[in-house]
Design a protein around this motif. Structure first.
Motif, PDB file in Angstrom:
ATOM      1  N   GLY A 176      -1.486  24.744   3.811  1.00 48.21           N
ATOM      2  CA  GLY A 176      -0.335  25.025   2.968  1.00 48.21           C
ATOM      3  C   GLY A 176       0.843  24.113   3.238  1.00 48.21           C
ATOM      4  O   GLY A 176       1.805  24.086   2.463  1.00 48.21           O
ATOM      5  N   GLY A 177       0.771  23.371   4.320  1.00 48.14           N
ATOM      6  CA  GLY A 177       1.851  22.469   4.687  1.00 48.14           C
ATOM      7  C   GLY A 177       1.785  21.146   3.951  1.00 48.14           C
ATOM      8  O   GLY A 177       0.931  20.942   3.074  1.00 48.14           O
ATOM      9  N   SER A 178       2.688  20.252   4.321  1.00 43.95           N
ATOM     10  CA  SER A 178       2.794  18.961   3.648  1.00 43.95           C
ATOM     11  C   SER A 178       2.902  17.829   4.668  1.00 43.95           C
ATOM     12  O   SER A 178       3.365  18.036   5.799  1.00 43.95           O
ATOM     13  CB  SER A 178       4.036  18.917   2.744  1.00 43.95           C
ATOM     14  OG  SER A 178       3.964  19.899   1.736  1.00 43.95           O
ATOM     15  N   LEU A 179       2.483  16.663   4.237  1.00 43.81           N
ATOM     16  CA  LEU A 179       2.638  15.446   5.018  1.00 43.81           C
ATOM     17  C   LEU A 179       2.934  14.304   4.069  1.00 43.81           C
ATOM     18  O   LEU A 179       2.475  14.309   2.917  1.00 43.81           O
ATOM     19  CB  LEU A 179       1.369  15.104   5.792  1.00 43.81           C
ATOM     20  CG  LEU A 179       1.080  15.842   7.104  1.00 43.81           C
ATOM     21  CD1 LEU A 179      -0.301  15.433   7.618  1.00 43.81           C
ATOM     22  CD2 LEU A 179       2.149  15.561   8.137  1.00 43.81           C
ATOM     23  N   ARG A 180       3.685  13.320   4.547  1.00 36.91           N
ATOM     24  CA  ARG A 180       3.868  12.086   3.795  1.00 36.91           C
ATOM     25  C   ARG A 180       3.292  10.945   4.602  1.00 36.91           C
ATOM     26  O   ARG A 180       3.770  10.633   5.693  1.00 36.91           O
ATOM     27  CB  ARG A 180       5.338  11.822   3.491  1.00 36.91           C
ATOM     28  CG  ARG A 180       5.512  10.647   2.531  1.00 36.91           C
ATOM     29  CD  ARG A 180       6.955  10.394   2.150  1.00 36.91           C
ATOM     30  NE  ARG A 180       7.672   9.673   3.187  1.00 36.91           N
ATOM     31  CZ  ARG A 180       8.793   8.992   2.964  1.00 36.91           C
ATOM     32  NH1 ARG A 180       9.312   8.943   1.754  1.00 36.91           N
ATOM     33  NH2 ARG A 180       9.412   8.381   3.966  1.00 36.91           N
ATOM     34  N   LEU A 181       2.261  10.345   4.057  1.00 36.88           N
ATOM     35  CA  LEU A 181       1.643   9.187   4.693  1.00 36.88           C
ATOM     36  C   LEU A 181       2.301   7.914   4.176  1.00 36.88           C
ATOM     37  O   LEU A 181       2.654   7.817   2.999  1.00 36.88           O
ATOM     38  CB  LEU A 181       0.141   9.153   4.395  1.00 36.88           C
ATOM     39  CG  LEU A 181      -0.640  10.419   4.754  1.00 36.88           C
ATOM     40  CD1 LEU A 181      -2.131  10.197   4.484  1.00 36.88           C
ATOM     41  CD2 LEU A 181      -0.408  10.821   6.192  1.00 36.88           C
ATOM     42  N   SER A 182       2.453   6.966   5.076  1.00 37.21           N
ATOM     43  CA  SER A 182       3.068   5.701   4.720  1.00 37.21           C
ATOM     44  C   SER A 182       2.080   4.559   4.904  1.00 37.21           C
ATOM     45  O   SER A 182       1.273   4.583   5.833  1.00 37.21           O
ATOM     46  CB  SER A 182       4.293   5.443   5.598  1.00 37.21           C
ATOM     47  OG  SER A 182       5.259   6.463   5.459  1.00 37.21           O
ATOM     48  N   CYS A 183       2.175   3.583   4.043  1.00 36.70           N
ATOM     49  CA  CYS A 183       1.376   2.364   4.167  1.00 36.70           C
ATOM     50  C   CYS A 183       2.345   1.196   4.123  1.00 36.70           C
ATOM     51  O   CYS A 183       2.963   0.936   3.085  1.00 36.70           O
ATOM     52  CB  CYS A 183       0.358   2.269   3.045  1.00 36.70           C
ATOM     53  SG  CYS A 183      -0.650   0.783   3.097  1.00 36.70           S
ATOM     54  N   ALA A 184       2.499   0.522   5.261  1.00 46.23           N
ATOM     55  CA  ALA A 184       3.415  -0.607   5.356  1.00 46.23           C
ATOM     56  C   ALA A 184       2.658  -1.901   5.124  1.00 46.23           C
ATOM     57  O   ALA A 184       1.626  -2.144   5.761  1.00 46.23           O
ATOM     58  CB  ALA A 184       4.073  -0.620   6.723  1.00 46.23           C
ATOM     59  N   ALA A 185       3.179  -2.718   4.225  1.00 38.39           N
ATOM     60  CA  ALA A 185       2.553  -4.006   3.911  1.00 38.39           C
ATOM     61  C   ALA A 185       3.388  -5.141   4.496  1.00 38.39           C
ATOM     62  O   ALA A 185       4.612  -5.116   4.406  1.00 38.39           O
ATOM     63  CB  ALA A 185       2.431  -4.175   2.404  1.00 38.39           C
ATOM     64  N   SER A 186       2.728  -6.089   5.069  1.00 40.14           N
ATOM     65  CA  SER A 186       3.421  -7.259   5.600  1.00 40.14           C
ATOM     66  C   SER A 186       2.674  -8.512   5.176  1.00 40.14           C
ATOM     67  O   SER A 186       1.510  -8.466   4.812  1.00 40.14           O
ATOM     68  CB  SER A 186       3.503  -7.187   7.127  1.00 40.14           C
ATOM     69  OG  SER A 186       2.213  -7.129   7.697  1.00 40.14           O
ATOM     70  N   GLY A 187       3.383  -9.628   5.199  1.00 39.77           N
ATOM     71  CA  GLY A 187       2.785 -10.866   4.757  1.00 39.77           C
ATOM     72  C   GLY A 187       3.114 -11.139   3.303  1.00 39.77           C
ATOM     73  O   GLY A 187       3.584 -10.258   2.582  1.00 39.77           O
ATOM     74  N   ARG A 188       2.882 -12.347   2.866  1.00 36.62           N
ATOM     75  CA  ARG A 188       3.202 -12.742   1.488  1.00 36.62           C
ATOM     76  C   ARG A 188       1.905 -12.781   0.688  1.00 36.62           C
ATOM     77  O   ARG A 188       1.063 -13.640   0.913  1.00 36.62           O
ATOM     78  CB  ARG A 188       3.869 -14.109   1.468  1.00 36.62           C
ATOM     79  CG  ARG A 188       4.327 -14.542   0.087  1.00 36.62           C
ATOM     80  CD  ARG A 188       4.985 -15.915   0.165  1.00 36.62           C
ATOM     81  NE  ARG A 188       6.206 -15.887   0.960  1.00 36.62           N
ATOM     82  CZ  ARG A 188       7.387 -15.568   0.466  1.00 36.62           C
ATOM     83  NH1 ARG A 188       7.514 -15.240  -0.793  1.00 36.62           N
ATOM     84  NH2 ARG A 188       8.451 -15.582   1.250  1.00 36.62           N
ATOM     85  N   PRO A 189       1.739 -11.840  -0.240  1.00 30.78           N
ATOM     86  CA  PRO A 189       0.488 -11.821  -1.009  1.00 30.78           C
ATOM     87  C   PRO A 189       0.409 -12.989  -1.979  1.00 30.78           C
ATOM     88  O   PRO A 189       1.415 -13.426  -2.530  1.00 30.78           O
ATOM     89  CB  PRO A 189       0.560 -10.492  -1.765  1.00 30.78           C
ATOM     90  CG  PRO A 189       2.021 -10.221  -1.911  1.00 30.78           C
ATOM     91  CD  PRO A 189       2.666 -10.764  -0.653  1.00 30.78           C
ATOM     92  N   SER A 190      -0.789 -13.484  -2.189  1.00 29.74           N
ATOM     93  CA  SER A 190      -0.991 -14.596  -3.113  1.00 29.74           C
ATOM     94  C   SER A 190      -1.051 -14.114  -4.558  1.00 29.74           C
ATOM     95  O   SER A 190      -0.769 -14.874  -5.486  1.00 29.74           O
ATOM     96  CB  SER A 190      -2.276 -15.340  -2.761  1.00 29.74           C
ATOM     97  OG  SER A 190      -3.376 -14.446  -2.763  1.00 29.74           O
ATOM     98  N   THR A 191      -1.417 -12.853  -4.736  1.00 31.53           N
ATOM     99  CA  THR A 191      -1.472 -12.272  -6.070  1.00 31.53           C
ATOM    100  C   THR A 191      -1.003 -10.822  -5.991  1.00 31.53           C
ATOM    101  O   THR A 191      -0.968 -10.234  -4.909  1.00 31.53           O
ATOM    102  CB  THR A 191      -2.903 -12.290  -6.615  1.00 31.53           C
ATOM    103  OG1 THR A 191      -3.719 -11.436  -5.805  1.00 31.53           O
ATOM    104  CG2 THR A 191      -3.497 -13.685  -6.618  1.00 31.53           C
TER     105      THR A 191
END
Length: 118
Positions: free
Chosen positions: A14-29
């Protein structure tokens, strides 16, 4: 681009969580970020994805109505808000990137453990 997932933990049903996804680097596309999960002894399954613009959203039926994806304007963070968590949501959650015009996710971050107690 490199990805790193975080935000997992132990939560009661019944609880909640917030997952994070951190992106690093310079994407080519441009790329889509997907969330996947793998429970112990089970195959990895798709959870949700968000497109480069943040407008194209997809959710697995198992989390539809309980999950919300968002992406920062700088595109360096993607958040997966999970509400009304259930014990069957217990798994290691991964974020991954699928480059524009690619059909598969080719860049994976380390997972974050989500444990939901009943």
């Amino acid at each position: 681009v490199q990805l790193q997932a975080s935000g997992g933990g132990l939560v009661q049903a019944g609880g909640s969580l917030r997952l994070s996804c951190a992106a690093s680097g310079r994407p080519s596309t441009p790329y889509t970020v997907g969330w996947f999960r793998q429970a112990s002894g089970k195959e990895r399954e798709f959870v949700a994805s968000i497109g480069w613009s943040g407008r194209r959203l997809e959710y697995a039926d198992s989390v539809k109505g309980r999950a919300t994806l968002s992406r920062t304007d700088s595109r360096d963070m993607v958040y997966l808000q999970l509400n009304n968590l259930k014990p069957e949501d217990t798994a290691v959650y991964y974020c991954a990137a699928r480059l524009w015009l690619q059909e598969t996710y080719t860049t994976w971050g380390q997972g974050t453990q989500v444990t939901v107690s009943s």
